[in-house]
Design a protein around this motif. Structure first.
Motif, PDB file in Angstrom:
ATOM      1  N   GLU A 138     -12.356  21.962  21.893  1.00 26.85           N
ATOM      2  CA  GLU A 138     -11.532  20.817  22.305  1.00 26.85           C
ATOM      3  C   GLU A 138     -10.982  21.030  23.711  1.00 26.85           C
ATOM      4  O   GLU A 138     -10.932  20.109  24.515  1.00 26.85           O
ATOM      5  CB  GLU A 138     -10.379  20.591  21.319  1.00 26.85           C
ATOM      6  CG  GLU A 138      -9.445  19.476  21.710  1.00 26.85           C
ATOM      7  CD  GLU A 138     -10.114  18.112  21.836  1.00 26.85           C
ATOM      8  OE1 GLU A 138      -9.595  17.269  22.595  1.00 26.85           O
ATOM      9  OE2 GLU A 138     -11.151  17.867  21.183  1.00 26.85           O
ATOM     10  N   LEU A 139     -10.587  22.257  24.009  1.00 26.16           N
ATOM     11  CA  LEU A 139     -10.104  22.563  25.353  1.00 26.16           C
ATOM     12  C   LEU A 139     -11.219  22.420  26.388  1.00 26.16           C
ATOM     13  O   LEU A 139     -10.977  21.942  27.499  1.00 26.16           O
ATOM     14  CB  LEU A 139      -9.509  23.966  25.397  1.00 26.16           C
ATOM     15  CG  LEU A 139      -8.233  24.166  24.578  1.00 26.16           C
ATOM     16  CD1 LEU A 139      -7.821  25.633  24.604  1.00 26.16           C
ATOM     17  CD2 LEU A 139      -7.117  23.277  25.078  1.00 26.16           C
ATOM     18  N   ARG A 191     -13.787  20.388  26.134  1.00 24.70           N
ATOM     19  CA  ARG A 191     -13.996  18.942  26.299  1.00 24.70           C
ATOM     20  C   ARG A 191     -12.938  18.363  27.236  1.00 24.70           C
ATOM     21  O   ARG A 191     -13.243  17.565  28.118  1.00 24.70           O
ATOM     22  CB  ARG A 191     -13.963  18.235  24.952  1.00 24.70           C
ATOM     23  CG  ARG A 191     -15.231  18.391  24.146  1.00 24.70           C
ATOM     24  CD  ARG A 191     -15.259  17.454  22.940  1.00 24.70           C
ATOM     25  NE  ARG A 191     -14.281  17.830  21.923  1.00 24.70           N
ATOM     26  CZ  ARG A 191     -14.485  18.747  20.984  1.00 24.70           C
ATOM     27  NH1 ARG A 191     -15.642  19.387  20.934  1.00 24.70           N
ATOM     28  NH2 ARG A 191     -13.562  19.011  20.094  1.00 24.70           N
ATOM     29  N   ARG A 192     -11.682  18.769  27.031  1.00 22.21           N
ATOM     30  CA  ARG A 192     -10.612  18.303  27.917  1.00 22.21           C
ATOM     31  C   ARG A 192     -10.857  18.741  29.359  1.00 22.21           C
ATOM     32  O   ARG A 192     -10.585  18.000  30.304  1.00 22.21           O
ATOM     33  CB  ARG A 192      -9.262  18.851  27.460  1.00 22.21           C
ATOM     34  CG  ARG A 192      -8.727  18.232  26.213  1.00 22.21           C
ATOM     35  CD  ARG A 192      -7.357  18.797  25.940  1.00 22.21           C
ATOM     36  NE  ARG A 192      -6.838  18.414  24.646  1.00 22.21           N
ATOM     37  CZ  ARG A 192      -5.620  18.703  24.225  1.00 22.21           C
ATOM     38  NH1 ARG A 192      -4.795  19.383  25.003  1.00 22.21           N
ATOM     39  NH2 ARG A 192      -5.211  18.328  23.044  1.00 22.21           N
ATOM     40  N   ALA A 193     -11.349  19.962  29.531  1.00 21.35           N
ATOM     41  CA  ALA A 193     -11.619  20.479  30.872  1.00 21.35           C
ATOM     42  C   ALA A 193     -12.703  19.663  31.566  1.00 21.35           C
ATOM     43  O   ALA A 193     -12.597  19.367  32.758  1.00 21.35           O
ATOM     44  CB  ALA A 193     -12.017  21.946  30.804  1.00 21.35           C
ATOM     45  N   HIS A 223     -13.402  16.531  30.973  1.00 26.91           N
ATOM     46  CA  HIS A 223     -12.789  15.241  31.303  1.00 26.91           C
ATOM     47  C   HIS A 223     -11.903  15.366  32.547  1.00 26.91           C
ATOM     48  O   HIS A 223     -11.919  14.500  33.421  1.00 26.91           O
ATOM     49  CB  HIS A 223     -11.952  14.712  30.134  1.00 26.91           C
ATOM     50  CG  HIS A 223     -12.757  14.342  28.930  1.00 26.91           C
ATOM     51  ND1 HIS A 223     -13.860  13.521  28.983  1.00 26.91           N
ATOM     52  CD2 HIS A 223     -12.599  14.682  27.634  1.00 26.91           C
ATOM     53  CE1 HIS A 223     -14.359  13.382  27.771  1.00 26.91           C
ATOM     54  NE2 HIS A 223     -13.620  14.081  26.932  1.00 26.91           N
ATOM     55  N   ALA A 224     -11.117  16.448  32.619  1.00 28.74           N
ATOM     56  CA  ALA A 224     -10.229  16.653  33.762  1.00 28.74           C
ATOM     57  C   ALA A 224     -11.027  16.855  35.048  1.00 28.74           C
ATOM     58  O   ALA A 224     -10.674  16.298  36.098  1.00 28.74           O
ATOM     59  CB  ALA A 224      -9.312  17.848  33.508  1.00 28.74           C
ATOM     60  N   THR A 263      -3.845  26.035  19.684  1.00 33.64           N
ATOM     61  CA  THR A 263      -5.056  25.578  19.013  1.00 33.64           C
ATOM     62  C   THR A 263      -6.034  26.728  18.828  1.00 33.64           C
ATOM     63  O   THR A 263      -6.069  27.667  19.621  1.00 33.64           O
ATOM     64  CB  THR A 263      -5.735  24.437  19.802  1.00 33.64           C
ATOM     65  OG1 THR A 263      -6.869  23.976  19.075  1.00 33.64           O
ATOM     66  CG2 THR A 263      -6.179  24.883  21.173  1.00 33.64           C
ATOM     67  N   ARG A 298     -12.554  13.416  36.034  1.00 30.94           N
ATOM     68  CA  ARG A 298     -11.529  12.516  36.582  1.00 30.94           C
ATOM     69  C   ARG A 298     -11.122  12.955  37.984  1.00 30.94           C
ATOM     70  O   ARG A 298     -10.989  12.149  38.893  1.00 30.94           O
ATOM     71  CB  ARG A 298     -10.313  12.515  35.652  1.00 30.94           C
ATOM     72  CG  ARG A 298      -9.240  11.560  36.023  1.00 30.94           C
ATOM     73  CD  ARG A 298      -9.581  10.148  35.598  1.00 30.94           C
ATOM     74  NE  ARG A 298      -9.918   9.359  36.757  1.00 30.94           N
ATOM     75  CZ  ARG A 298     -10.779   8.355  36.764  1.00 30.94           C
ATOM     76  NH1 ARG A 298     -11.423   8.011  35.690  1.00 30.94           N
ATOM     77  NH2 ARG A 298     -11.022   7.678  37.854  1.00 30.94           N
ATOM     78  N   PHE A 340      -1.484  25.511  24.053  1.00 32.83           N
ATOM     79  CA  PHE A 340      -1.671  24.284  23.265  1.00 32.83           C
ATOM     80  C   PHE A 340      -1.696  24.557  21.767  1.00 32.83           C
ATOM     81  O   PHE A 340      -1.904  23.646  20.979  1.00 32.83           O
ATOM     82  CB  PHE A 340      -2.944  23.556  23.697  1.00 32.83           C
ATOM     83  CG  PHE A 340      -2.826  22.897  25.043  1.00 32.83           C
ATOM     84  CD1 PHE A 340      -2.021  21.778  25.216  1.00 32.83           C
ATOM     85  CD2 PHE A 340      -3.515  23.382  26.133  1.00 32.83           C
ATOM     86  CE1 PHE A 340      -1.912  21.162  26.443  1.00 32.83           C
ATOM     87  CE2 PHE A 340      -3.408  22.773  27.376  1.00 32.83           C
ATOM     88  CZ  PHE A 340      -2.608  21.657  27.532  1.00 32.83           C
TER      89      PHE A 340
END
Length: 107
Positions: free
Chosen positions: A47-48, A50-52, A54-55, A42, A58, A40
């Motif tokens: 941030e990664l 946080r995305r993890a 969220h994933a 970065t 979900r 990505f």
């Protein structure tokens, strides 16, 4: 446990987390995070993470795992949590007394 217990536990966990979280990384997690950082492009690993989260959240909702664990621990589902009431409260099933089937047909 109940919907009220779940609400209280979520509020307690939320306030206990604070704004930052220190996480120990094992070798595998460090390698995977490094791969994602490179892919990505970065330098912000937070941030990664946080995305993890969220994933994972979900995925847990979509597969029904969250409902399974909530039903086991609190006897509610995620939909009940979101609506703020149980299915029994939504349908009014908890408003009527239980029928006594043994005496039902006695004259």
């Amino acid at each position: 446990m109940s919907l009220d217990d779940l609400n209280a536990d979520v509020k307690d966990a939320y306030s206990a987390l604070g704004d930052e979280l220190l996480v120990d990384l094992d070798r595998e997690t460090r390698n995977e995070l490094a791969m994602l950082s490179a892919a990505f492009d970065t330098d912000d690993e937070s941030e990664l993470v946080r995305r993890a989260v969220h994933a994972l959240y979900r995925s847990t909702v979509d597969t029904g795992d969250l409902d399974f664990h909530l039903r086991q621990g609190y006897d509610v589902t995620y939909d009940e949590y979101l609506s703020g009431m149980t299915y029994e409260e939504m349908t009014g099933a908890d408003q009527y007394p239980q029928r006594d089937d043994e005496r039902r047909y006695q004259m």
